[in-house]
Design an enzyme around this catalytic site. Sequence first.
Site, PDB file in Angstrom:
ATOM      1  N   THR A  29     -11.121  -2.853  -9.755  1.00 33.93           N
ATOM      2  CA  THR A  29      -9.916  -3.685  -9.733  1.00 33.93           C
ATOM      3  C   THR A  29     -10.064  -4.956 -10.562  1.00 33.93           C
ATOM      4  OG1 THR A  29     -10.608  -4.908  -7.748  1.00 33.93           O
ATOM      5  CG2 THR A  29      -9.339  -2.863  -7.422  1.00 33.93           C
ATOM      6  N   CYS A  33     -13.590 -11.309  -4.060  1.00 35.68           N
ATOM      7  CA  CYS A  33     -13.047 -11.658  -2.756  1.00 35.68           C
ATOM      8  C   CYS A  33     -14.072 -12.378  -1.898  1.00 35.68           C
ATOM      9  CB  CYS A  33     -12.602 -10.395  -1.997  1.00 35.68           C
ATOM     10  SG  CYS A  33     -11.401  -9.358  -2.856  1.00 35.68           S
ATOM     11  N   CYS A  37     -12.101 -10.530   3.475  1.00 28.85           N
ATOM     12  CA  CYS A  37     -10.835 -10.090   2.872  1.00 28.85           C
ATOM     13  C   CYS A  37     -10.264  -8.899   3.647  1.00 28.85           C
ATOM     14  CB  CYS A  37     -11.066  -9.688   1.417  1.00 28.85           C
ATOM     15  SG  CYS A  37      -9.538  -9.181   0.563  1.00 28.85           S
ATOM     16  N   ARG A  62     -11.296 -11.865 -11.495  1.00 30.52           N
ATOM     17  CA  ARG A  62     -10.292 -12.865 -11.111  1.00 30.52           C
ATOM     18  C   ARG A  62     -10.193 -12.949  -9.597  1.00 30.52           C
ATOM     19  NH1 ARG A  62      -7.334  -8.342 -12.705  1.00 30.52           N
ATOM     20  NH2 ARG A  62      -5.755  -7.624 -11.217  1.00 30.52           N
ATOM     21  N   CYS A  64      -8.943 -12.928  -5.845  1.00 26.93           N
ATOM     22  CA  CYS A  64      -8.008 -12.137  -5.041  1.00 26.93           C
ATOM     23  C   CYS A  64      -6.854 -13.016  -4.572  1.00 26.93           C
ATOM     24  CB  CYS A  64      -8.756 -11.564  -3.836  1.00 26.93           C
ATOM     25  SG  CYS A  64      -7.704 -10.652  -2.669  1.00 26.93           S
ATOM     26  N   CYS A  67      -6.866 -12.899  -0.227  1.00 28.28           N
ATOM     27  CA  CYS A  67      -7.806 -13.652   0.621  1.00 28.28           C
ATOM     28  C   CYS A  67      -8.146 -15.021   0.061  1.00 28.28           C
ATOM     29  CB  CYS A  67      -9.085 -12.848   0.843  1.00 28.28           C
ATOM     30  SG  CYS A  67     -10.187 -12.738  -0.600  1.00 28.28           S
ATOM     31  N   ASP A 451     -35.189 -42.437  19.726  1.00 29.57           N
ATOM     32  CA  ASP A 451     -33.850 -42.832  20.166  1.00 29.57           C
ATOM     33  C   ASP A 451     -33.734 -42.725  21.684  1.00 29.57           C
ATOM     34  OD1 ASP A 451     -30.920 -43.282  19.085  1.00 29.57           O
ATOM     35  OD2 ASP A 451     -30.793 -41.857  20.740  1.00 29.57           O
TER      36      ASP A 451
END
Length: 507
Positions: A29, A33, A37, A62, A64, A67, A451
């Site tokens: 694709t 993601c 996702c 690139r 998604c 998501c 402390d």
Amino acid sequence: MSNEDSRYEAVRSRDARFDGAFFFAVSTTGIYCRPSCPATTPRRRNVTFFPTSAAAQGSGFRACRRCRPDAVPGSAEWNARADVVGRAMRLISEGVVDREGVRGLAARLGYSTRQVQRQLNAELGAGPVALARAQRAHTARILLQTTGLQAAEIAFAAGFASVRQFNDTIKEIYALTPSELRAARPGRTARFGLVAPYATTGVLPLRLAFRGPYAARQLFDHLQRRALTGIEDISGEVGARTYRRTLRLPNGTGIAEVDEATGDGWLNCRLHLTELRDLTTASQRVRRLFDLDADPYAVAERLGEDPVLARLVAQRPGLRAPGAPDPHELAVRAVLGQQVSLAAGRTLGGALVAAYGEPLPEPVGPLTHLFPRADDLAQASLAELGMPESRRATLRTLGAALADGTVPLDAGVDRDQAEHALLGLRGIGPWTACYIRMRALGDPDVLLSGDVAVRAGMRRAGAPTAALAAHAHGWRPWRSYAMHHFWNVPTTEPADIRPPTTESTGP
């Protein structure tokens, strides 16, 4: 997760615990993601894993649109790591590359540009320019989808050198033009991304992502008990409070508003900025203050090995270790709080702001000032504070050291060196230096063994206090969170965080 098979199992189960820890891309694709996702899980042979979104983008994938992997919380690894890669990632998130270039980044780290480039590429699959570019693209998306600003204004506000560079980057990363990306703004039913309404004039609405459970009540309680008049304010009822504070930023000033109520992995935030170029820096400073990049699952797993802490972790899942929006401010406030109660330290801080803070051009409700600059305190008499001269001298010494860089406190500083430099100042002892390291520098593995409040909380919880340093070795690298759990053990009075009685003598 150290191997790809384990990562693929996280993808198959849509495990949100690993959002931001790694990314996966699908060769069929061309999309990358976050692990959670909701899309159909791709076949293993089509999946490639990347440590950063910039690395995925550099390999031609690139983001998604479903998501929104650019909107994940940052990796907790960068806060825990003290090496040059961890330090570089903290500085890049602060926008140092955009403001000072790779040379400025390398100079802050004490390495050559070639060394920085090589180490980042070898470990993260992307160099400083690519990492900064991915961050600029995310900032641009926020502005496109939450403001009505013109594209040219957004390009320069996000840190791009030209409108053409902005257009090309947005199209490459999101496969959309800026106009199309603005039109694709997610609706209110979107699972991921920004779902706030368009910004009103001068206001940027953000949703700041975090992972896992988030103990908002305890963090807002912590801030409310320490809020300084003039620069901070908390209003509303418990569970629905809003924290507001002023911010001194590289190019201007700002006001941040953060709501206590948490959504599905988000804190609602609104930024009022005099310069939009400060959006990246302002959002990162708010993230540090609210410890939004923490990994509560890793913390719970390690601290859960201690029987007493296991019970406390179960009672307060997602307890955070508050950071600081301005390291210099936190350092000064830590000195103000030496040897006095929490209430007295707050009173001293308010007096300091009133006397030496920079007034806002126009007050915004109870917010009237910016916290004083370090160099303004270096020569100040500080007589208005009603403190012993030895303590005032410590504040002046600290102010001078911060102003001239003798004590460097920034996101990428070597924490060991910073602590050593602090201990070299008269009037600053181990408790104060370590407290500054924990909050101002975001170190998740600090133990304030002397402390009194930690030891009191341990006794109330039934934990052994003898040989604390040795016992706490098993809490590493999350000792700061262990201390916060002990500070939050219920008592009739809120536990003050104060140094041991020997602190005031200093070195």
